[in-house]
Design a protein around this motif. Structure first.
Motif, PDB file in Angstrom:
ATOM      1  N   VAL A   1       0.847  -1.186   0.000  1.00  0.00           N
ATOM      2  CA  VAL A   1       0.000   0.000   0.000  1.00  0.00           C
ATOM      3  C   VAL A   1       0.887   1.241   0.000  1.00  0.00           C
ATOM      4  CG1 VAL A   1      -1.757   1.277   1.277  1.00  0.00           C
ATOM      5  CG2 VAL A   1      -1.816  -1.226   1.229  1.00  0.00           C
ATOM      6  N   ASP A   2       0.650   2.169  -0.897  1.00  0.00           N
ATOM      7  CA  ASP A   2       1.446   3.389  -1.016  1.00  0.00           C
ATOM      8  C   ASP A   2       0.681   4.534  -0.347  1.00  0.00           C
ATOM      9  OD1 ASP A   2       2.985   5.565  -1.702  1.00  0.00           O
ATOM     10  OD2 ASP A   2       3.326   4.912  -3.757  1.00  0.00           O
ATOM     11  N   LEU A   3       1.032   4.813   0.924  1.00  0.00           N
ATOM     12  CA  LEU A   3       0.319   5.835   1.682  1.00  0.00           C
ATOM     13  C   LEU A   3       0.505   7.220   1.084  1.00  0.00           C
ATOM     14  CD1 LEU A   3      -1.337   6.778   4.072  1.00  0.00           C
ATOM     15  CD2 LEU A   3       0.728   6.672   5.489  1.00  0.00           C
ATOM     16  N   VAL A   4       1.722   7.525   0.633  1.00  0.00           N
ATOM     17  CA  VAL A   4       1.982   8.844   0.049  1.00  0.00           C
ATOM     18  C   VAL A   4       1.119   9.057  -1.191  1.00  0.00           C
ATOM     19  CG1 VAL A   4       3.699  10.289  -1.095  1.00  0.00           C
ATOM     20  CG2 VAL A   4       4.308   9.025   0.965  1.00  0.00           C
ATOM     21  N   ALA A   5       1.001   8.037  -2.038  1.00  0.00           N
ATOM     22  CA  ALA A   5       0.186   8.158  -3.248  1.00  0.00           C
ATOM     23  C   ALA A   5      -1.278   8.411  -2.882  1.00  0.00           C
ATOM     24  CB  ALA A   5       0.317   6.888  -4.087  1.00  0.00           C
ATOM     25  N   ILE A   6      -1.744   7.784  -1.808  1.00  0.00           N
ATOM     26  CA  ILE A   6      -3.133   7.990  -1.372  1.00  0.00           C
ATOM     27  C   ILE A   6      -3.341   9.436  -0.944  1.00  0.00           C
ATOM     28  CG2 ILE A   6      -4.836   7.351   0.389  1.00  0.00           C
ATOM     29  CD1 ILE A   6      -3.499   4.564   0.422  1.00  0.00           C
ATOM     30  N   LEU A   7      -2.397   9.973  -0.160  1.00  0.00           N
ATOM     31  CA  LEU A   7      -2.517  11.345   0.317  1.00  0.00           C
ATOM     32  C   LEU A   7      -2.328  12.354  -0.812  1.00  0.00           C
ATOM     33  CD1 LEU A   7      -0.533  11.014   3.681  1.00  0.00           C
ATOM     34  CD2 LEU A   7      -3.018  11.187   3.397  1.00  0.00           C
ATOM     35  N   GLN A   8      -1.390  12.087  -1.704  1.00  0.00           N
ATOM     36  CA  GLN A   8      -1.176  12.997  -2.836  1.00  0.00           C
ATOM     37  C   GLN A   8      -2.400  13.050  -3.741  1.00  0.00           C
ATOM     38  OE1 GLN A   8       2.470  11.450  -4.530  1.00  0.00           O
ATOM     39  NE2 GLN A   8       3.755  12.914  -3.409  1.00  0.00           N
ATOM     40  N   LYS A   9      -3.071  11.941  -3.884  1.00  0.00           N
ATOM     41  CA  LYS A   9      -4.286  11.920  -4.696  1.00  0.00           C
ATOM     42  C   LYS A   9      -5.362  12.802  -4.093  1.00  0.00           C
ATOM     43  CE  LYS A   9      -7.576   8.746  -6.863  1.00  0.00           C
ATOM     44  NZ  LYS A   9      -8.000   7.317  -7.002  1.00  0.00           N
ATOM     45  N   GLY A  10      -5.372  12.888  -2.740  1.00  0.00           N
ATOM     46  CA  GLY A  10      -6.336  13.772  -2.072  1.00  0.00           C
ATOM     47  C   GLY A  10      -6.059  15.234  -2.339  1.00  0.00           C
ATOM     48  N   GLY A  11      -4.786  15.589  -2.532  1.00  0.00           N
ATOM     49  CA  GLY A  11      -4.431  16.925  -2.987  1.00  0.00           C
ATOM     50  C   GLY A  11      -4.311  17.999  -1.931  1.00  0.00           C
ATOM     51  N   GLN A  12      -4.472  17.701  -0.656  1.00  0.00           N
ATOM     52  CA  GLN A  12      -4.424  18.752   0.368  1.00  0.00           C
ATOM     53  C   GLN A  12      -3.770  18.257   1.663  1.00  0.00           C
ATOM     54  OE1 GLN A  12      -8.404  19.907   1.550  1.00  0.00           O
ATOM     55  NE2 GLN A  12      -9.249  17.898   1.078  1.00  0.00           N
ATOM     56  N   TYR A  13      -2.716  17.471   1.509  1.00  0.00           N
ATOM     57  CA  TYR A  13      -2.075  16.858   2.675  1.00  0.00           C
ATOM     58  C   TYR A  13      -0.556  17.024   2.645  1.00  0.00           C
ATOM     59  CZ  TYR A  13      -6.682  14.801   2.876  1.00  0.00           C
ATOM     60  OH  TYR A  13      -8.048  14.634   2.920  1.00  0.00           O
ATOM     61  N   THR A  14      -0.088  18.155   2.092  1.00  0.00           N
ATOM     62  CA  THR A  14       1.340  18.405   1.971  1.00  0.00           C
ATOM     63  C   THR A  14       2.026  18.442   3.330  1.00  0.00           C
ATOM     64  OG1 THR A  14       0.924  19.703  -0.032  1.00  0.00           O
ATOM     65  CG2 THR A  14       3.075  19.971   1.024  1.00  0.00           C
ATOM     66  N   THR A  15       1.409  19.135   4.299  1.00  0.00           N
ATOM     67  CA  THR A  15       2.004  19.258   5.634  1.00  0.00           C
ATOM     68  C   THR A  15       2.069  17.897   6.322  1.00  0.00           C
ATOM     69  OG1 THR A  15       1.102  21.501   5.820  1.00  0.00           O
ATOM     70  CG2 THR A  15       1.871  20.445   7.849  1.00  0.00           C
ATOM     71  N   LEU A  16       1.020  17.122   6.205  1.00  0.00           N
ATOM     72  CA  LEU A  16       0.995  15.803   6.830  1.00  0.00           C
ATOM     73  C   LEU A  16       2.070  14.899   6.226  1.00  0.00           C
ATOM     74  CD1 LEU A  16      -0.234  13.735   8.727  1.00  0.00           C
ATOM     75  CD2 LEU A  16      -1.934  13.217   6.960  1.00  0.00           C
TER      76      LEU A  16
END
Length: 244
Positions: free
Chosen positions: A34-49
């Motif tokens: 599972v690629d957690l970064v890809a999941i968050l990047q797809k959301g588009g608003q989780y740069t700080t996290l």
């Protein structure tokens, strides 16, 4: 011979059909980690996290443990706006260790669907812990709405970025601030007031100065004794003169 050959062909065909059906019903093999970064990047608003996950090295930990943890994980992902809405200095004022604890507080060591969060027993254990044990989250809700509370902040669990075992990722619009780090501090005890230097020493105690009134009484007593002695002496001399 022809009948035997036909029977063999039919039996072989039947076996192949059963095998194809079994393969169709079997679950598809995993396509990879599972690629957690890809999941968050797809959301588009989780740069700080994403930055905090990398800096605290928790991204590597979660990705690694996903391969061996049979319970899965749940991540509550604050948006960039959630971090921007924190009080000035709230994040920068934390030590590196406390920043790690803050990130771990957003992760539970178990997979929860949204429906699971409506029926869990509170508090739900997180990856963050201290000397008194694990730090917990409390969930309430009704229908499709789920709220999460830390004792300091409360917010709604919104969009599910991923809801598939072994990892669930849910958007939250506030940073989940643990009471252990951001709760009200107990007031410090008031300092004891120093003794007044104007206290009058007690008469008769060691180091105590005699009172002025005591000196006056001693002087008055001595004067009285002197007057009495003079009167007696005068009377005696008078009697001696009369007798002579």
């Amino acid at each position: 011979m022809a009948f035997a050959s036909l029977t063999l062909i039919l039996f072989t065909s039947f076996c192949l059909i059963l095998r194809a059906q079994a393969q169709a019903q079997a679950p598809a093999p995993s396509s990879g980690a599972v690629d957690l970064v890809a999941i968050l990047q797809k959301g588009g608003q989780y740069t700080t996290l994403i930055r905090l996950l990398n800096e605290s090295q928790q991204l590597t930990q979660i990705q690694s443990q996903l391969k061996s943890n049979s319970q899965g994980f749940t991540l509550f992902a604050p948006t960039d706006n959630a971090f921007q809405n924190l009080k000035s200095g709230a994040l920068n004022g934390l030590s590196d260790e406390k920043k790690v604890q803050l990130i771990l507080y957003h992760v539970t060591p178990k997979y929860y669907s949204l429906s699971d969060l409506l029926t869990v027993s509170n508090p739900v254990r997180t990856q963050a812990s201290g000397s008194e044990g694990s730090w917990g989250l409390n969930f309430t809700g009704q229908g499709n709405q789920v709220n999460v509370s830390t004792g300091v902040v409360e917010t709604q669990v919104n969009n599910a970025l991923r809801q598939q075992f072994p990892l669930a990722v849910y958007q939250v619009d506030k940073v989940l601030l643990p009471a252990e780090l951001f709760g009200a501090k107990s007031p410090a005890a008031a300092p004891k007031s120093p003794k007044s230097s104007s206290e009058t020493p007690t008469v008769g105690k060691a180091g105590g100065a005699p009172s002025p009134s005591g000196n006056a009484q001693n002087e008055n007593g001595a004067a009285g004794r002197n007057v009495g002695f003079g009167v007696i002496l005068g009377v005696g001399l008078f009697c001696m003169g009369v007798l002579s």
